[in-house]
Design a protein around this motif. Sequence first.
Motif, mmCIF file in Angstrom:
data_model
loop_
_atom_site.group_PDB
_atom_site.id
_atom_site.type_symbol
_atom_site.label_atom_id
_atom_site.label_comp_id
_atom_site.label_asym_id
_atom_site.label_seq_id
_atom_site.Cartn_x
_atom_site.Cartn_y
_atom_site.Cartn_z
ATOM 1 N N VAL A 18 125.413 -40.731 -4.410
ATOM 2 C CA VAL A 18 124.593 -41.760 -5.044
ATOM 3 C C VAL A 18 123.589 -42.311 -4.038
ATOM 4 C CG1 VAL A 18 124.666 -44.030 -6.173
ATOM 5 C CG2 VAL A 18 126.470 -42.366 -6.622
ATOM 6 N N VAL A 19 122.365 -42.574 -4.518
ATOM 7 C CA VAL A 19 121.338 -43.206 -3.683
ATOM 8 C C VAL A 19 120.788 -44.426 -4.407
ATOM 9 C CG1 VAL A 19 120.674 -41.112 -2.450
ATOM 10 C CG2 VAL A 19 119.502 -41.694 -4.568
ATOM 11 N N ASN A 20 120.301 -45.382 -3.623
ATOM 12 C CA ASN A 20 119.680 -46.556 -4.226
ATOM 13 C C ASN A 20 118.169 -46.338 -4.327
ATOM 14 O OD1 ASN A 20 118.621 -47.055 -1.683
ATOM 15 N ND2 ASN A 20 119.923 -48.806 -1.262
ATOM 16 N N THR A 21 117.472 -47.342 -4.790
ATOM 17 C CA THR A 21 116.028 -47.232 -5.010
ATOM 18 C C THR A 21 115.282 -46.880 -3.724
ATOM 19 O OG1 THR A 21 116.180 -48.832 -6.797
ATOM 20 C CG2 THR A 21 113.999 -48.476 -5.868
ATOM 21 N N LEU A 44 113.464 -40.225 -14.744
ATOM 22 C CA LEU A 44 114.691 -40.462 -13.988
ATOM 23 C C LEU A 44 115.499 -41.540 -14.699
ATOM 24 C CD1 LEU A 44 113.331 -40.582 -10.322
ATOM 25 C CD2 LEU A 44 114.724 -38.787 -11.352
ATOM 26 N N ASN A 45 116.803 -41.379 -14.678
ATOM 27 C CA ASN A 45 117.679 -42.347 -15.326
ATOM 28 C C ASN A 45 118.688 -42.888 -14.322
ATOM 29 O OD1 ASN A 45 116.670 -42.012 -18.065
ATOM 30 N ND2 ASN A 45 117.545 -39.973 -17.920
ATOM 31 N N PRO A 46 118.601 -44.181 -14.035
ATOM 32 C CA PRO A 46 119.570 -44.746 -13.100
ATOM 33 C C PRO A 46 120.971 -44.743 -13.709
ATOM 34 C CG PRO A 46 118.108 -46.447 -13.951
ATOM 35 C CD PRO A 46 117.650 -45.154 -14.508
ATOM 36 N N ILE A 47 121.975 -44.615 -12.845
ATOM 37 C CA ILE A 47 123.356 -44.659 -13.335
ATOM 38 C C ILE A 47 123.868 -46.090 -13.362
ATOM 39 C CG2 ILE A 47 123.970 -42.300 -12.746
ATOM 40 C CD1 ILE A 47 125.255 -43.327 -10.197
ATOM 41 N N LYS A 48 123.208 -46.972 -12.600
ATOM 42 C CA LYS A 48 123.552 -48.391 -12.635
ATOM 43 C C LYS A 48 122.333 -49.184 -12.213
ATOM 44 C CE LYS A 48 126.801 -51.867 -11.052
ATOM 45 N NZ LYS A 48 127.092 -52.495 -12.297
ATOM 46 N N GLU A 49 122.141 -50.313 -12.872
ATOM 47 C CA GLU A 49 121.046 -51.209 -12.529
ATOM 48 C C GLU A 49 121.603 -52.592 -12.251
ATOM 49 O OE1 GLU A 49 117.309 -50.984 -14.736
ATOM 50 O OE2 GLU A 49 118.203 -49.365 -15.911
ATOM 51 N N THR A 50 121.077 -53.214 -11.208
ATOM 52 C CA THR A 50 121.394 -54.600 -10.903
ATOM 53 C C THR A 50 120.077 -55.357 -10.907
ATOM 54 O OG1 THR A 50 121.157 -54.379 -8.505
ATOM 55 C CG2 THR A 50 123.319 -53.835 -9.434
ATOM 56 N N PRO A 51 120.112 -56.666 -10.827
ATOM 57 C CA PRO A 51 118.833 -57.392 -10.812
ATOM 58 C C PRO A 51 117.915 -57.002 -9.653
ATOM 59 C CG PRO A 51 120.623 -58.885 -11.307
ATOM 60 C CD PRO A 51 121.248 -57.576 -10.939
ATOM 61 N N LYS A 52 118.481 -56.527 -8.539
ATOM 62 C CA LYS A 52 117.655 -56.217 -7.370
ATOM 63 C C LYS A 52 117.574 -54.741 -7.018
ATOM 64 C CE LYS A 52 118.187 -60.667 -5.207
ATOM 65 N NZ LYS A 52 118.454 -61.398 -3.982
ATOM 66 N N ASP A 53 118.348 -53.894 -7.668
ATOM 67 C CA ASP A 53 118.369 -52.491 -7.262
ATOM 68 C C ASP A 53 118.808 -51.589 -8.400
ATOM 69 O OD1 ASP A 53 117.963 -50.436 -5.460
ATOM 70 O OD2 ASP A 53 119.491 -51.108 -4.042
ATOM 71 N N ARG A 54 118.559 -50.303 -8.207
ATOM 72 C CA ARG A 54 119.029 -49.263 -9.137
ATOM 73 C C ARG A 54 119.727 -48.199 -8.314
ATOM 74 N NH1 ARG A 54 113.778 -50.267 -11.305
ATOM 75 N NH2 ARG A 54 113.959 -51.041 -13.421
#
Length: 74
Positions: A18-21, A44-54
Motif C-alpha cells: 500500500v502507498v499513500n498519496t 485510480l481508485n483509493p482503497i481508503k480515504e481519510t480527510p488528509k490522505d488516500r
Amino acid sequence: MYIFESREKLADYFRNEVVNTTEASEILNCTRQNLYKLVKKEVLNPIKETPKDRFFWKADIYARKEQVENKKKS
C-alpha cells in the motif's frame, strides 16, 4: 480473506503493498492535484480515504505508471 499471524506481519504487508498519496505521486512523477484528478475520473481508485490522505494498492500505481510509459513510447 487474509489472516495474519501477528500485527507485525500485517504491518509488513501494508508497508509492502500500500502507498499513500505522496508515495503514489512520487512513483507516478505527478503532483497531488494530478493524482486527485485521476481519482475523480476513476482512473485510480483509493482503497481508503481519510480527510488528509488516500491509500492505494501499490500494484495499481505501478500499473498506471506502465500505462503512461507505454503511451509515451507509442
